[in-house]
Scaffold this motif. Sequence first.
Motif, PDB file in Angstrom:
ATOM      1  N   ARG A 271     -33.251 100.034 -14.502  1.00 56.23           N
ATOM      2  CA  ARG A 271     -34.075 101.241 -14.552  1.00 56.23           C
ATOM      3  C   ARG A 271     -33.443 102.320 -15.410  1.00 56.23           C
ATOM      4  O   ARG A 271     -34.071 102.944 -16.230  1.00 56.23           O
ATOM      5  N   GLU A 272     -32.147 102.563 -15.223  1.00 50.54           N
ATOM      6  CA  GLU A 272     -31.428 103.531 -16.050  1.00 50.54           C
ATOM      7  C   GLU A 272     -29.935 103.278 -15.924  1.00 50.54           C
ATOM      8  O   GLU A 272     -29.421 103.054 -14.820  1.00 50.54           O
ATOM      9  N   HIS A 283     -26.912 104.076 -23.578  1.00 52.96           N
ATOM     10  CA  HIS A 283     -27.811 104.658 -22.582  1.00 52.96           C
ATOM     11  C   HIS A 283     -29.118 103.884 -22.616  1.00 52.96           C
ATOM     12  O   HIS A 283     -29.724 103.708 -23.671  1.00 52.96           O
ATOM     13  N   SER A 284     -29.555 103.404 -21.434  1.00 53.47           N
ATOM     14  CA  SER A 284     -30.774 102.610 -21.342  1.00 53.47           C
ATOM     15  C   SER A 284     -31.689 103.201 -20.285  1.00 53.47           C
ATOM     16  O   SER A 284     -31.231 103.650 -19.223  1.00 53.47           O
ATOM     17  N   VAL A 285     -32.996 103.204 -20.571  1.00 50.74           N
ATOM     18  CA  VAL A 285     -33.973 103.771 -19.642  1.00 50.74           C
ATOM     19  C   VAL A 285     -35.289 103.005 -19.794  1.00 50.74           C
ATOM     20  O   VAL A 285     -35.594 102.464 -20.864  1.00 50.74           O
ATOM     21  N   GLU A 291     -38.347  99.008 -22.455  1.00 47.86           N
ATOM     22  CA  GLU A 291     -36.943  99.333 -22.206  1.00 47.86           C
ATOM     23  C   GLU A 291     -36.380  99.974 -23.479  1.00 47.86           C
ATOM     24  O   GLU A 291     -36.416  99.370 -24.552  1.00 47.86           O
ATOM     25  N   LYS A 304     -28.809 110.438 -24.032  1.00 49.52           N
ATOM     26  CA  LYS A 304     -29.869 110.557 -23.022  1.00 49.52           C
ATOM     27  C   LYS A 304     -31.041 111.366 -23.574  1.00 49.52           C
ATOM     28  O   LYS A 304     -32.212 111.007 -23.373  1.00 49.52           O
ATOM     29  N   ASN A 308     -34.919 109.912 -24.081  1.00 50.39           N
ATOM     30  CA  ASN A 308     -36.056 110.535 -23.403  1.00 50.39           C
ATOM     31  C   ASN A 308     -37.097 111.082 -24.374  1.00 50.39           C
ATOM     32  O   ASN A 308     -38.226 111.391 -23.970  1.00 50.39           O
TER      33      ASN A 308
END
Length: 325
Positions: A271-272, A283-285, A291, A304, A308
Motif C-alpha cells: 500500500r505504501e 517511495h511506493s504508493v 502502483e 513522497k 503524490n
Amino acid sequence: MKKTLIGALALVGLMSAQASAEPSAEALLHQMDVASDTLDYEVSYIMVGKNSLEPMRFRHARVGENAFGHLMYLSGPPREVIRRGDEVSYFEPGYDPFTIASDHIVAPLPTLIQTDIDVLARQYDFVSMGESREAGMACQVVRITPKDGERYSYLLWIDEESKLPVRADLLDRDGDPLEQYRALSLVVTPRISEAMQQLAELTLPPVLKLPTTSRSSLDWQVTQLPDGFEPVYSNRHRLMMTKRAVESQMFSDGLFSFSVYLAKADDVSVREQIVRQGRRTLHSVISGNAEITVVGDIPPETAKRVANSVRITDNGEKASQQVEQ
C-alpha cells in the motif's frame, strides 16, 4: 609612529586586494570543470558510504580530440569502466560487457565533474567556505546548496594547484554526510595520456541500440516536480523476471536524478512504503489500480511529494495493456 601607521595601512590594503582577487565560488567550480575535462591525471580514492568503503582508481586524459577515462574497482571481483569519447563500456562480473553512446560515466565519481555549472547555478547557491587541507593538498572549500531545500547538497574540496576535486561530501537536508569521495593521491602528468593511448587500440563491445520513446505517449504525468528537474526520457517495458508491465519517466536537474515508475497494482503490491539507503530513496504508493514508485537521489520528503503528484488518466489500466509483448 607615522611610518608604522602607513605600513599597517599598506598591509591592510594589500590583504584586501588579495582577498578581492580570490576567485568566487562559482569561478572555482568553472575552473574545476575545465581541469576535470582537459588535464591528464590519475586519482586513487575511496567512496565512503554509511556501511561501505570502496577503493577505486580513475585515470583521465585527452587522446587526440577525445576525452578518455578508465575507472577500476580495486577490491572484490574485477570491475572497470572505459570511456572513449562519446562511448562508455562497462565490465561487470556476471554480466556480458556492453557499450552505450554517452559522454558520462555512471560510476562512483563526483557528479559535479560531469555537469554544467551554469545550469546548476539556476537552482543552487555556491558559497566559498575558505581554505582547508585534504590528502596533503591545500584546498579551497565550496558549499553547493539547493535554493529550494528539496534536494541534497555538496561540500567540495578543490585542489588549489590543479583545480581538481579531492573530496566531495554529499549531505542530507540536516547536513549529515550520506556519501564521501576522498582522494588518497592525485598525480597530474602527460604520461597518463601515453598510457591511455592503449585504450584506443582495444576492441570493445559494440554500442547498444537503445529504443527511443515519446514522453507524450504516456497516459500519466508528474504534476509537481522540484524546480529545475526536466524529463530525460520515458520508457515502456516488461520486467525481465516477472514480465510485469511498467512505464517509467526519468528526471534530472543536472546534478541529481530520479525515476517514476507506474505499473498495475497486484496482490503483492504494498500500500505504501519508503526506504532510503545512502543517497538513494525508494517511495511506493497505490493510487487507484496503479502502483507508483519513485526511485532516485532525492530526499524521502521530495520523493513522497513527487509520487503524490502523479495524475493518471486511466487508473493505470492502459499502462499495462499497451506494453508490447
